[in-house]
Design a protein around this motif. Structure first.
Motif, PDB file in Angstrom:
ATOM      1  N   TYR A  38       0.855  -1.178   0.000  1.00 36.48           N
ATOM      2  CA  TYR A  38       0.000   0.000   0.000  1.00 36.48           C
ATOM      3  C   TYR A  38       0.888   1.224   0.000  1.00 36.48           C
ATOM      4  N   SER A  39       0.629   2.147  -0.920  1.00 40.33           N
ATOM      5  CA  SER A  39       1.537   3.264  -1.120  1.00 40.33           C
ATOM      6  C   SER A  39       1.139   4.516  -0.364  1.00 40.33           C
ATOM      7  N   GLN A  40      -0.010   4.506   0.274  1.00 42.02           N
ATOM      8  CA  GLN A  40      -0.463   5.683   1.019  1.00 42.02           C
ATOM      9  C   GLN A  40      -1.591   5.284   1.959  1.00 42.02           C
ATOM     10  N   ASP A  41      -2.036   6.223   2.762  1.00 43.20           N
ATOM     11  CA  ASP A  41      -3.158   5.966   3.645  1.00 43.20           C
ATOM     12  C   ASP A  41      -4.429   5.786   2.817  1.00 43.20           C
ATOM     13  N   PRO A  42      -5.367   4.984   3.304  1.00 43.23           N
ATOM     14  CA  PRO A  42      -6.636   4.800   2.584  1.00 43.23           C
ATOM     15  C   PRO A  42      -7.396   6.123   2.443  1.00 43.23           C
ATOM     16  N   ILE A  43      -8.158   6.218   1.367  1.00 45.87           N
ATOM     17  CA  ILE A  43      -9.010   7.381   1.124  1.00 45.87           C
ATOM     18  C   ILE A  43     -10.408   7.018   1.598  1.00 45.87           C
ATOM     19  N   ASN A  44     -10.957   7.816   2.506  1.00 45.09           N
ATOM     20  CA  ASN A  44     -12.263   7.537   3.089  1.00 45.09           C
ATOM     21  C   ASN A  44     -13.364   8.449   2.570  1.00 45.09           C
ATOM     22  N   ASP A  45     -12.997   9.455   1.790  1.00 46.65           N
ATOM     23  CA  ASP A  45     -13.969  10.434   1.321  1.00 46.65           C
ATOM     24  C   ASP A  45     -14.972   9.793   0.365  1.00 46.65           C
ATOM     25  N   GLU A  46     -16.242   9.832   0.745  1.00 49.03           N
ATOM     26  CA  GLU A  46     -17.299   9.186  -0.031  1.00 49.03           C
ATOM     27  C   GLU A  46     -17.423   9.772  -1.436  1.00 49.03           C
ATOM     28  N   ILE A 124      -8.161  10.568 -12.614  1.00 53.12           N
ATOM     29  CA  ILE A 124      -7.977   9.442 -11.692  1.00 53.12           C
ATOM     30  C   ILE A 124      -6.728   9.649 -10.846  1.00 53.12           C
ATOM     31  N   LEU A 125      -5.640  10.080 -11.464  1.00 53.97           N
ATOM     32  CA  LEU A 125      -4.419  10.336 -10.689  1.00 53.97           C
ATOM     33  C   LEU A 125      -4.647  11.423  -9.654  1.00 53.97           C
ATOM     34  N   ASP A 126      -5.428  12.450 -10.020  1.00 54.66           N
ATOM     35  CA  ASP A 126      -5.753  13.502  -9.050  1.00 54.66           C
ATOM     36  C   ASP A 126      -6.571  12.941  -7.893  1.00 54.66           C
ATOM     37  N   LEU A 127      -7.540  12.091  -8.207  1.00 52.15           N
ATOM     38  CA  LEU A 127      -8.396  11.516  -7.166  1.00 52.15           C
ATOM     39  C   LEU A 127      -7.617  10.662  -6.178  1.00 52.15           C
ATOM     40  N   ILE A 128      -6.663   9.904  -6.685  1.00 55.74           N
ATOM     41  CA  ILE A 128      -5.959   8.964  -5.812  1.00 55.74           C
ATOM     42  C   ILE A 128      -4.690   9.547  -5.203  1.00 55.74           C
ATOM     43  N   SER A 129      -4.376  10.773  -5.556  1.00 54.77           N
ATOM     44  CA  SER A 129      -3.177  11.387  -4.967  1.00 54.77           C
ATOM     45  C   SER A 129      -3.431  11.656  -3.493  1.00 54.77           C
ATOM     46  N   GLU A 130      -2.380  11.708  -2.735  1.00 51.47           N
ATOM     47  CA  GLU A 130      -2.509  11.941  -1.298  1.00 51.47           C
ATOM     48  C   GLU A 130      -3.098  13.306  -1.003  1.00 51.47           C
ATOM     49  N   ASP A 131      -2.948  14.245  -1.922  1.00 49.02           N
ATOM     50  CA  ASP A 131      -3.505  15.588  -1.732  1.00 49.02           C
ATOM     51  C   ASP A 131      -4.949  15.661  -2.158  1.00 49.02           C
ATOM     52  N   GLY A 132      -5.407  14.629  -2.961  1.00 50.32           N
ATOM     53  CA  GLY A 132      -6.759  14.480  -3.407  1.00 50.32           C
ATOM     54  C   GLY A 132      -7.357  15.673  -4.008  1.00 50.32           C
TER      55      GLY A 132
END
Length: 132
Positions: A38-46, A124-132
């Motif tokens: 896993y490369s980063q913390d999970p994204i929880n934003d619905e 998609i890259l923007d969505l999954i980036s750590e900065d979201g």
């Protein structure tokens, strides 16, 4: 490889079971053909999770196939887990192409490859980036 992926998913599910969100989008990389990390913390934003799902569904409906089928391990994997139901609801493998488009497959052993254009790929890259 499937057993390894399932083992990782189960282990991660147990570790994250206390999270208040029912769903998490998890981004990872293939270290090699047998090792995922896993490369980063999970994204929880619905909203982020729903937008990602919508983009994948739309791509499947368009059904644009790449000219070349990837032979190497994917650059990323993305999974969406629903912890309240103890299930993985989506698993996507992503290859970044030389022209910044993406080739994706849905599922663990899919042989259906879908091509995403540069705009969808960047979103998609923007969505999954750590900065979201």
């Amino acid at each position: 490889m499937i057993k390894k992926i399932i083992s990782i998913c189960i282990g991660f599910s147990i570790l994250s079971a206390c999270n208040s969100s029912d769903e998490q989008l998890i981004v990872g990389i293939y270290e090699d053909e047998h090792t995922l990390s896993y490369s980063q913390d999970p994204i929880n934003d619905e909203d982020t999770i729903n937008e990602f799902r919508k983009m994948i569904s739309e791509a499947e409906n368009v059904n644009s196939s790449p000219d070349d089928i990837p032979t190497e391990e994917p650059d990323y994997f993305i999974q969406i887990d629903n912890y309240s139901e103890s299930t993985m609801t989506m698993f996507i493998s992503i290859w970044i192409n030389d022209d910044d488009s993406m080739t994706i497959t849905r599922g663990l052993d899919s042989d259906r490859y879908i091509l995403l254009d540069n705009n969808a790929s960047q979103r998609i890259l923007d969505l999954i980036s750590e900065d979201g």
